[in-house]
Enzyme design. Sequence first.
Site, PDB file in Angstrom:
ATOM      1  N   ASP A  16      61.136 -14.015  25.316  1.00 42.39           N
ATOM      2  CA  ASP A  16      60.981 -12.674  25.873  1.00 42.39           C
ATOM      3  C   ASP A  16      62.273 -11.905  25.597  1.00 42.39           C
ATOM      4  O   ASP A  16      63.350 -12.330  26.028  1.00 42.39           O
ATOM      5  CB  ASP A  16      60.735 -12.802  27.383  1.00 42.39           C
ATOM      6  N   ASN A  30      58.072   4.538  20.630  1.00 47.56           N
ATOM      7  CA  ASN A  30      57.224   5.499  19.903  1.00 47.56           C
ATOM      8  C   ASN A  30      58.018   6.786  19.689  1.00 47.56           C
ATOM      9  O   ASN A  30      59.072   6.983  20.303  1.00 47.56           O
ATOM     10  CB  ASN A  30      55.903   5.750  20.640  1.00 47.56           C
ATOM     11  N   GLY A  38      53.616  -3.405  25.803  1.00 44.64           N
ATOM     12  CA  GLY A  38      54.343  -4.341  24.948  1.00 44.64           C
ATOM     13  C   GLY A  38      55.818  -4.451  25.285  1.00 44.64           C
ATOM     14  O   GLY A  38      56.199  -4.491  26.457  1.00 44.64           O
ATOM     15  N   ASP A  40      58.152  -2.251  24.923  1.00 40.95           N
ATOM     16  CA  ASP A  40      58.603  -1.027  25.585  1.00 40.95           C
ATOM     17  C   ASP A  40      58.365  -1.101  27.098  1.00 40.95           C
ATOM     18  O   ASP A  40      59.267  -0.831  27.903  1.00 40.95           O
ATOM     19  CB  ASP A  40      57.814   0.137  24.965  1.00 40.95           C
ATOM     20  N   SER A 125      56.304  -2.986  15.316  1.00 43.76           N
ATOM     21  CA  SER A 125      55.025  -2.530  14.741  1.00 43.76           C
ATOM     22  C   SER A 125      53.908  -3.574  14.720  1.00 43.76           C
ATOM     23  O   SER A 125      52.800  -3.246  14.304  1.00 43.76           O
ATOM     24  CB  SER A 125      55.201  -1.978  13.308  1.00 43.76           C
ATOM     25  N   THR A 126      54.174  -4.805  15.158  1.00 42.24           N
ATOM     26  CA  THR A 126      53.141  -5.846  15.006  1.00 42.24           C
ATOM     27  C   THR A 126      52.220  -5.993  16.217  1.00 42.24           C
ATOM     28  O   THR A 126      51.341  -6.854  16.222  1.00 42.24           O
ATOM     29  CB  THR A 126      53.771  -7.228  14.727  1.00 42.24           C
ATOM     30  N   TYR A 129      50.852  -1.205  17.140  1.00 43.08           N
ATOM     31  CA  TYR A 129      50.845  -0.466  15.870  1.00 43.08           C
ATOM     32  C   TYR A 129      50.161  -1.221  14.722  1.00 43.08           C
ATOM     33  O   TYR A 129      50.021  -0.682  13.623  1.00 43.08           O
ATOM     34  CB  TYR A 129      52.261  -0.036  15.485  1.00 43.08           C
TER      35      TYR A 129
HETATM   36  N1  AR6 Z   1      59.483  -9.859  24.027  1.00 46.94           N
HETATM   37  C1  AR6 Z   1      59.368 -10.023  22.678  1.00 46.94           C
HETATM   38  N2  AR6 Z   1      58.282  -9.616  21.974  1.00 46.94           N
HETATM   39  C2  AR6 Z   1      57.274  -9.033  22.665  1.00 46.94           C
HETATM   40  C3  AR6 Z   1      57.327  -8.810  24.068  1.00 46.94           C
HETATM   41  C4  AR6 Z   1      58.500  -9.263  24.747  1.00 46.94           C
HETATM   42  N3  AR6 Z   1      58.657  -9.113  26.051  1.00 46.94           N
HETATM   43  N4  AR6 Z   1      56.171  -8.204  24.447  1.00 46.94           N
HETATM   44  C5  AR6 Z   1      55.427  -8.040  23.316  1.00 46.94           C
HETATM   45  N5  AR6 Z   1      56.074  -8.551  22.251  1.00 46.94           N
HETATM   46  P1  AR6 Z   1      54.493  -3.750  20.627  1.00 46.94           P
HETATM   47  P2  AR6 Z   1      54.583  -1.883  18.341  1.00 46.94           P
HETATM   48  C6  AR6 Z   1      55.674  -8.582  20.836  1.00 46.94           C
HETATM   49  O1  AR6 Z   1      53.088  -3.389  20.924  1.00 46.94           O
HETATM   50  O2  AR6 Z   1      53.497  -2.592  17.645  1.00 46.94           O
HETATM   51  C7  AR6 Z   1      54.247   0.588  22.861  1.00 46.94           C
HETATM   52  O3  AR6 Z   1      53.287   1.057  23.749  1.00 46.94           O
HETATM   53  C8  AR6 Z   1      54.216  -8.336  20.521  1.00 46.94           C
HETATM   54  O4  AR6 Z   1      53.480  -9.558  20.638  1.00 46.94           O
HETATM   55  O5  AR6 Z   1      55.456  -3.863  21.773  1.00 46.94           O
HETATM   56  O6  AR6 Z   1      55.797  -1.474  17.575  1.00 46.94           O
HETATM   57  C9  AR6 Z   1      55.274   1.628  22.477  1.00 46.94           C
HETATM   58  O7  AR6 Z   1      55.508   2.557  23.489  1.00 46.94           O
HETATM   59  C10 AR6 Z   1      54.262  -7.823  19.082  1.00 46.94           C
HETATM   60  O8  AR6 Z   1      54.318  -8.913  18.165  1.00 46.94           O
HETATM   61  O9  AR6 Z   1      55.166  -2.697  19.604  1.00 46.94           O
HETATM   62  C11 AR6 Z   1      54.671   2.247  21.263  1.00 46.94           C
HETATM   63  O10 AR6 Z   1      53.794   3.300  21.601  1.00 46.94           O
HETATM   64  C12 AR6 Z   1      55.615  -7.107  19.006  1.00 46.94           C
HETATM   65  O11 AR6 Z   1      56.343  -7.528  20.158  1.00 46.94           O
HETATM   66  C13 AR6 Z   1      53.921   1.137  20.614  1.00 46.94           C
HETATM   67  O12 AR6 Z   1      53.582   0.227  21.652  1.00 46.94           O
HETATM   68  C14 AR6 Z   1      55.523  -5.581  18.985  1.00 46.94           C
HETATM   69  O13 AR6 Z   1      54.468  -5.135  19.817  1.00 46.94           O
HETATM   70  C15 AR6 Z   1      54.729   0.386  19.602  1.00 46.94           C
HETATM   71  O14 AR6 Z   1      53.923  -0.595  18.990  1.00 46.94           O
END
Ligand code: AR6
Length: 186
Positions: A16, A30, A38, A40, A125-126, A129
Amino acid sequence: MKRIIQGATLELVQGDITLQEVDAIVNAANRSLASGGGVDGAIHAAGGPSIMAETRKKYPLGCPTGSAVISGAGQLKAKYVIHAVGPVWRGGDRQEAELLAGAYRRSLELALEHQCRSVALPALSTGAYGYPMDQAARVALQTVRDFLAGHGRPELVRFVLYDDRAYRHFAAALEELIPEESAKKD
Ligand code: AR6
């Protein structure tokens, strides 16, 4: 899993990102720096409201895709949060790779500008996004490898992968980009 590049350590761990004891944590933000889910959501929940208050004030126009901005880290153990904006995946021919690389590169530049010796990065982004994990892993690791090859800093760059699947994709990409045998000869 670790590799040494120009004296700096590039590390992959599963975990985490909010729990990392590093100088800067990178957020998957974003463009409007509005709160989301996620990474954020976890960073703002753990860090408290001061982070959003600061970004609203300092960056009222948000942050363009492919770039990043920096704030304090509120109640997190880190000193800074770097808010990086990766691209939404639209099939791969909308400059997604360049934009993803740009978000990582700018994050590392900001870390150096703020004298950060250690940085934790998520797989930008994974999640929401939709960037395919295998392709995202390659772009992320290539970008960090090239940055460290050019700068030799930050001393520690740690990718924090949330689940086993993400870790496996990053581990495979790292082995492909920097095989263990070649790393030993450096
Ligand atoms: N620690 C590490 N990795 C994590 C955690 C954590 N606590 N939680 C999720 N992940 P995402 P994006 C992983 O959706 O795709 C948001 O709403 C997750 O499994 O956080 O860049 C923002 O406000 C995935 O592999 O980011 C934006 O609007 C990775 O982190 C949008 O989502 C990224 O998932 C950004 O989307």
